[in-house]
Design a protein around this motif. Structure first.
Motif, PDB file in Angstrom:
ATOM      1  N   HIS A 135      19.033  19.701  93.703  1.00  0.00           N
ATOM      2  CA  HIS A 135      18.041  20.768  93.845  1.00  0.00           C
ATOM      3  C   HIS A 135      17.841  21.042  95.332  1.00  0.00           C
ATOM      4  N   GLY A 136      17.740  22.349  95.666  1.00  0.00           N
ATOM      5  CA  GLY A 136      17.472  22.684  97.062  1.00  0.00           C
ATOM      6  C   GLY A 136      18.742  22.892  97.863  1.00  0.00           C
ATOM      7  N   ARG A 137      18.573  22.802  99.194  1.00  0.00           N
ATOM      8  CA  ARG A 137      19.677  23.104 100.118  1.00  0.00           C
ATOM      9  C   ARG A 137      20.960  22.359  99.783  1.00  0.00           C
ATOM     10  N   ARG A 138      20.811  21.134  99.315  1.00  0.00           N
ATOM     11  CA  ARG A 138      21.972  20.287  99.075  1.00  0.00           C
ATOM     12  C   ARG A 138      22.511  20.370  97.649  1.00  0.00           C
ATOM     13  N   ALA A 139      21.928  21.254  96.848  1.00  0.00           N
ATOM     14  CA  ALA A 139      22.402  21.344  95.458  1.00  0.00           C
ATOM     15  C   ALA A 139      23.893  21.650  95.448  1.00  0.00           C
ATOM     16  N   CYS A 140      24.568  21.219  94.411  1.00  0.00           N
ATOM     17  CA  CYS A 140      26.033  21.332  94.311  1.00  0.00           C
ATOM     18  C   CYS A 140      26.532  22.745  94.662  1.00  0.00           C
ATOM     19  N   PRO A 141      27.354  22.873  95.710  1.00  0.00           N
ATOM     20  CA  PRO A 141      27.865  24.203  96.059  1.00  0.00           C
ATOM     21  C   PRO A 141      28.918  24.710  95.078  1.00  0.00           C
ATOM     22  N   GLY A 142      29.445  23.806  94.237  1.00  0.00           N
ATOM     23  CA  GLY A 142      30.502  24.207  93.292  1.00  0.00           C
ATOM     24  C   GLY A 142      29.956  24.561  91.925  1.00  0.00           C
ATOM     25  N   ARG A 143      28.621  24.631  91.783  1.00  0.00           N
ATOM     26  CA  ARG A 143      28.069  24.779  90.429  1.00  0.00           C
ATOM     27  C   ARG A 143      28.337  26.151  89.813  1.00  0.00           C
ATOM     28  N   PHE A 144      28.517  27.170  90.652  1.00  0.00           N
ATOM     29  CA  PHE A 144      28.784  28.510  90.088  1.00  0.00           C
ATOM     30  C   PHE A 144      30.196  28.536  89.491  1.00  0.00           C
ATOM     31  N   PHE A 145      31.120  27.914  90.212  1.00  0.00           N
ATOM     32  CA  PHE A 145      32.474  27.766  89.670  1.00  0.00           C
ATOM     33  C   PHE A 145      32.430  26.902  88.413  1.00  0.00           C
ATOM     34  N   ALA A 146      31.723  25.758  88.522  1.00  0.00           N
ATOM     35  CA  ALA A 146      31.676  24.804  87.401  1.00  0.00           C
ATOM     36  C   ALA A 146      31.125  25.488  86.150  1.00  0.00           C
ATOM     37  N   ALA A 147      30.058  26.280  86.315  1.00  0.00           N
ATOM     38  CA  ALA A 147      29.436  26.927  85.151  1.00  0.00           C
ATOM     39  C   ALA A 147      30.422  27.869  84.484  1.00  0.00           C
ATOM     40  N   ASN A 148      31.151  28.660  85.287  1.00  0.00           N
ATOM     41  CA  ASN A 148      32.127  29.592  84.707  1.00  0.00           C
ATOM     42  C   ASN A 148      33.265  28.852  84.020  1.00  0.00           C
ATOM     43  N   GLU A 149      33.739  27.810  84.691  1.00  0.00           N
ATOM     44  CA  GLU A 149      34.842  27.021  84.141  1.00  0.00           C
ATOM     45  C   GLU A 149      34.425  26.392  82.802  1.00  0.00           C
ATOM     46  N   LEU A 150      33.221  25.795  82.789  1.00  0.00           N
ATOM     47  CA  LEU A 150      32.759  25.100  81.581  1.00  0.00           C
ATOM     48  C   LEU A 150      32.500  26.083  80.441  1.00  0.00           C
ATOM     49  N   LYS A 151      31.936  27.245  80.795  1.00  0.00           N
ATOM     50  CA  LYS A 151      31.658  28.232  79.742  1.00  0.00           C
ATOM     51  C   LYS A 151      32.965  28.779  79.173  1.00  0.00           C
ATOM     52  N   LEU A 152      33.928  29.044  80.074  1.00  0.00           N
ATOM     53  CA  LEU A 152      35.232  29.515  79.598  1.00  0.00           C
ATOM     54  C   LEU A 152      35.866  28.476  78.677  1.00  0.00           C
ATOM     55  N   MET A 153      35.745  27.197  79.050  1.00  0.00           N
ATOM     56  CA  MET A 153      36.341  26.138  78.232  1.00  0.00           C
ATOM     57  C   MET A 153      35.685  26.063  76.863  1.00  0.00           C
ATOM     58  N   LEU A 154      34.345  26.101  76.871  1.00  0.00           N
ATOM     59  CA  LEU A 154      33.638  25.981  75.593  1.00  0.00           C
ATOM     60  C   LEU A 154      33.903  27.222  74.734  1.00  0.00           C
ATOM     61  N   ALA A 155      33.911  28.401  75.378  1.00  0.00           N
ATOM     62  CA  ALA A 155      34.171  29.636  74.625  1.00  0.00           C
ATOM     63  C   ALA A 155      35.575  29.593  74.039  1.00  0.00           C
ATOM     64  N   HIS A 156      36.538  29.157  74.855  1.00  0.00           N
ATOM     65  CA  HIS A 156      37.922  29.076  74.344  1.00  0.00           C
ATOM     66  C   HIS A 156      37.997  28.090  73.176  1.00  0.00           C
ATOM     67  N   LEU A 157      37.331  26.973  73.336  1.00  0.00           N
ATOM     68  CA  LEU A 157      37.352  25.949  72.284  1.00  0.00           C
ATOM     69  C   LEU A 157      36.809  26.495  70.968  1.00  0.00           C
ATOM     70  N   VAL A 158      35.601  27.079  71.025  1.00  0.00           N
ATOM     71  CA  VAL A 158      34.995  27.484  69.748  1.00  0.00           C
ATOM     72  C   VAL A 158      35.702  28.687  69.124  1.00  0.00           C
TER      73      VAL A 158
END
Ligand code: HEM
Length: 487
Positions: A417-440
């Motif tokens: 949370h805050g300044r140090r929050a994961c800088p890769g989370r926007f990529f991670a969210a897209n990657e994970l959503k694409l994976m889950l969407a592809h799976l289902v």
């Protein structure tokens, strides 16, 4: 003392004395900064020597002991025993806000990472001193998500085929293997180094790590690519036509001085992948186990995905409109964050919390992530997996982007949370959503019989999805029209 000496034959009192000196040295050496934290209540034994018993219990019981501290000191501060130190745990919205706002020279993120991963030895001084990849991950990668999304989806589809042994995806197994193994190499070496006195670490590092060999192996893969890109840049200019829009190009564009060397660029790629691969893998596995336990949630997600993809196609825009898919992963991260202690920091200067708790220099400090995420004052029915908890954007608390997985707060800290929050989370969210969407959209999943979700595995304070669990997975008989020919 007499009783301890009884364990040694009469003729070997020297051995007993040496053993006692060793134990005393161990006890005194290891606990830092020790007595300066006496004013903070402990989970388990408070006294110096007895707290080692609690520290051994903590090795296999960290989550329960942190929860115990959280329940006893709600909105307060307590400490938990590690073998080598106390760790101070902060709870409550105000204190989390204070930790978030503290500048690096008072509460250091860097020092915490350097210590836990032994960065100066494992990854080396260039990674310790230069973090130029952070803004590249946060800005370049995030900014380019709309154009990169089709390529990411293609990778995901290829990866699924590979993992399910449907077809050879043509990716280089050696290159993938090095990147996957690298995290294990670094974390294992760091764990071993952390057990040694600091004086021995530089020497011991040479025998404890295969990082240099991993870099050498990775160089073999990246050298021809880097050389070719350099040649193109020399011949046709920095922005030559057809220049790949990827992490390696962004790093090559930003690197200065020593960082431009082949070795350092390779190490930087490995380091970015270090942050990305295992975190995302674990997040996806956690969600997958929830889905396999509750296949009834597949249908509402399929309906959402079909409706969004009909309208938007497989685009970044579409990803932003899959609220149920986003919520499903966020809910899984709420219940299964990376560990029960997150936002780890080291105090570079002494400071005092508003409740009067003094934190001396050198103190290691964390937030009780799992306890916060399952606090009934924060979440309704907090222990229940409620997959679409965050999906209803008509609820004020989740309106706008507040419900999004990437949105961090004093209530959701899976990405920090805050300044140090994961800088890769926007990529991670897209990657994970694409994976889950592809799976289902492509498969049916469930657990065998009426089995419950496989229990997580805890490594001290770190939470991992069960590594030996099995799920049943089969291709859907009728594929919907929105599953395009990529499949
Ligand atoms: C679900 C997946 C992920 C989770 C849960 C996660 C979580 C985190 C957390 C908790 C932190 C530390 C925040 C703090 O202490 O305040 C962090 C840092 C970081 N993350 Fe992520 N992350 C994920 C994926 C990624 C990805 C995909 C990338 C890169 C593309 C990435 C790059 C980074 C970097 C560069 C840092 C800073 C690390 C350092 O300085 O050593 N993360 N992440």
């Amino acid at each position: 003392m007499a009783r301890v000496l009884d364990y040694f034959p009469d003729e070997q009192p020297l051995g007993a004395i040496c053993a006692l000196i060793f134990v005393a040295f161990f006890a005194i050496y290891y606990r830092r900064p020790g007595r300066k934290l006496d004013h903070i209540p402990a989970v388990g034994y408070q006294s110096h020597l007895l707290s080692y018993i609690s520290a051994f219990q903590f090795l296999s019981n960290a989550q329960k002991m942190v929860q115990q501290g959280y329940d006893q000191h709600r909105n307060g501060i307590f400490k938990v025993p590690y073998l080598d130190r106390w760790r101070v745990v902060v709870t409550g919205k105000d204190a989390i806000e204070m930790v978030r706002k503290m500048p690096e020279d008072i509460l250091s993120f860097r020092e915490a990472v350097d210590e836990s991963l032994q960065v100066p030895f494992t990854l080396g001084p260039s990674i310790r001193d230069n973090h130029y990849h952070h803004p590249i991950v946060r800005n370049n990668l995030t900014r380019n998500l709309p154009v990169l999304l089709p390529a990411i989806r293609e990778e995901i589809i290829a990866a699924f085929s590979d993992v399910l042994r449907l077809k050879d995806n043509g990716r280089d197994p050696d290159y993938m293997g090095i990147n996957i193994k690298f995290t294990v190499t670094v974390v294992t070496a760091a764990a071993r180094l952390n057990r040694l006195p600091s004086l021995l670490r530089p020497l011991a590092n040479r025998f404890l790590t295969s990082v240099p060999e991993d870099i050498d192996r990775c160089i073999k893969h990246l050298e021809p690519i880097i050389e070719e890109r350099r040649k193109n840049m020399e011949e046709y200019g920095n922005d030559y036509p057809g220049k790949p829009n990827d992490m390696l190009s962004w790093l090559m564009d930003e690197a200065e001085g020593d960082e431009t060397s082949l070795r350092n660029l390779t190490l930087r790629i490995l380091t970015v992948n270090f942050s990305a691969i295992h975190t995302s893998t674990m997040a996806f596995c956690h969600a997958l186990f929830h889905l396999a336990e509750h296949p009834e949630y597949i249908k509402p997600m399929r309906e959402e995905i079909e409706e969004v993809i009909e309208r938007e196609g497989w685009t970044h825009n579409a990803m932003n409109q899959m609220f149920k898919v986003d919520s499903f992963i966020k809910e899984s991260q709420r219940l299964n964050p990376l560990g029960c202690l997150m936002i780890n920091r080291v105090a570079r200067q002494p400071f005092t919390f508003p409740d009067g708790t003094h934190i001396p220099k050198g103190t290691c400090l964390s937030i009780a992530a799992h306890a916060l995420h399952t606090d009934d004052a924060v979440y309704e029915d907090p222990h229940t997996f409620d997959p679409f908890r965050f999906a209803d954007r008509t609820k004020q608390e989740y309106s706008g982007h507040r419900g999004d997985m990437v949105s961090t707060s004093t209530e959701f800290i899976a990405f920090g949370h805050g300044r140090r929050a994961c800088p890769g989370r926007f990529f991670a969210a897209n990657e994970l959503k694409l994976m889950l969407a592809h799976l289902v959209m492509t498969y049916d999943v469930k657990l065998e019989g009426n089995a419950e979700r496989p229990p997580n595995k805890w490594l001290i304070a770190n939470c991992m999805p069960n590594p030996t669990a099995e799920i049943l997975i089969r291709k859907r008989v009728h594929q919907p029209s929105c599953n395009d020919p990529l499949l």
